[in-house]
Design a protein around this motif. Sequence first.
Motif, short mmCIF file in Angstrom:
data_model
loop_
_atom_site.label_atom_id
_atom_site.label_comp_id
_atom_site.label_asym_id
_atom_site.label_seq_id
_atom_site.Cartn_x
_atom_site.Cartn_y
_atom_site.Cartn_z
N SER A 138 -4.13 15.20 1.08
CA SER A 138 -4.40 14.80 -0.30
C SER A 138 -5.89 14.93 -0.61
O SER A 138 -6.74 14.56 0.20
N PRO A 139 -6.25 15.44 -1.81
CA PRO A 139 -7.66 15.53 -2.19
C PRO A 139 -8.23 14.19 -2.64
O PRO A 139 -9.43 14.07 -2.86
N PHE A 140 -7.39 13.18 -2.78
CA PHE A 140 -7.84 11.87 -3.25
C PHE A 140 -8.08 10.94 -2.07
O PHE A 140 -7.42 11.02 -1.05
N ARG A 141 -9.02 10.03 -2.25
CA ARG A 141 -9.31 9.05 -1.21
C ARG A 141 -8.21 7.99 -1.21
O ARG A 141 -7.67 7.65 -2.25
N PRO A 142 -7.93 7.42 -0.02
CA PRO A 142 -6.93 6.34 0.02
C PRO A 142 -7.48 5.09 -0.66
O PRO A 142 -8.70 4.91 -0.76
N ASP A 143 -6.58 4.24 -1.13
CA ASP A 143 -7.00 2.98 -1.72
C ASP A 143 -7.71 2.15 -0.66
O ASP A 143 -7.31 2.16 0.51
N PRO A 144 -8.75 1.41 -1.04
CA PRO A 144 -9.43 0.57 -0.04
C PRO A 144 -8.51 -0.55 0.44
O PRO A 144 -7.61 -0.99 -0.28
N HIS A 187 -0.72 7.45 2.39
CA HIS A 187 -1.73 8.45 2.05
C HIS A 187 -1.52 9.68 2.92
O HIS A 187 -1.49 9.59 4.15
N ARG A 238 0.84 -1.19 0.00
CA ARG A 238 0.00 0.00 0.00
C ARG A 238 0.87 1.24 0.00
O ARG A 238 1.92 1.29 0.62
N SER A 282 -2.73 13.11 4.63
CA SER A 282 -4.01 13.63 5.08
C SER A 282 -4.45 14.87 4.30
O SER A 282 -5.63 15.17 4.21
#
Length: 74
Positions: free
Chosen positions: A16-22, A12, A9, A14
């Motif tokens: 970042s405008p992107f969601r973390p990978d599930p 990520h 993984r 905090s």
Amino acid sequence: MPTHGSPDRRRHLSSSPFRPDPARVIEEFAVGDRVSHLRHGLGVVVACSQSTVTLKFESGVIRVNSPFDRLTRL
């Protein structure tokens, strides 16, 4: 490139405008489950632990380590 044994993984941030990978879901198998393997074909689970699954195919018995990417429960 991740080293052996380390999680694959990405970190990520905090801000970042992107969601973390599930989180990756690792399938669990039980003795007697029928499975399909990309290389070996159809088989049956003969033993399992948290990190490995032992499978019996026509070509022989193999042990597959987690994650079980090439293995599908039928």
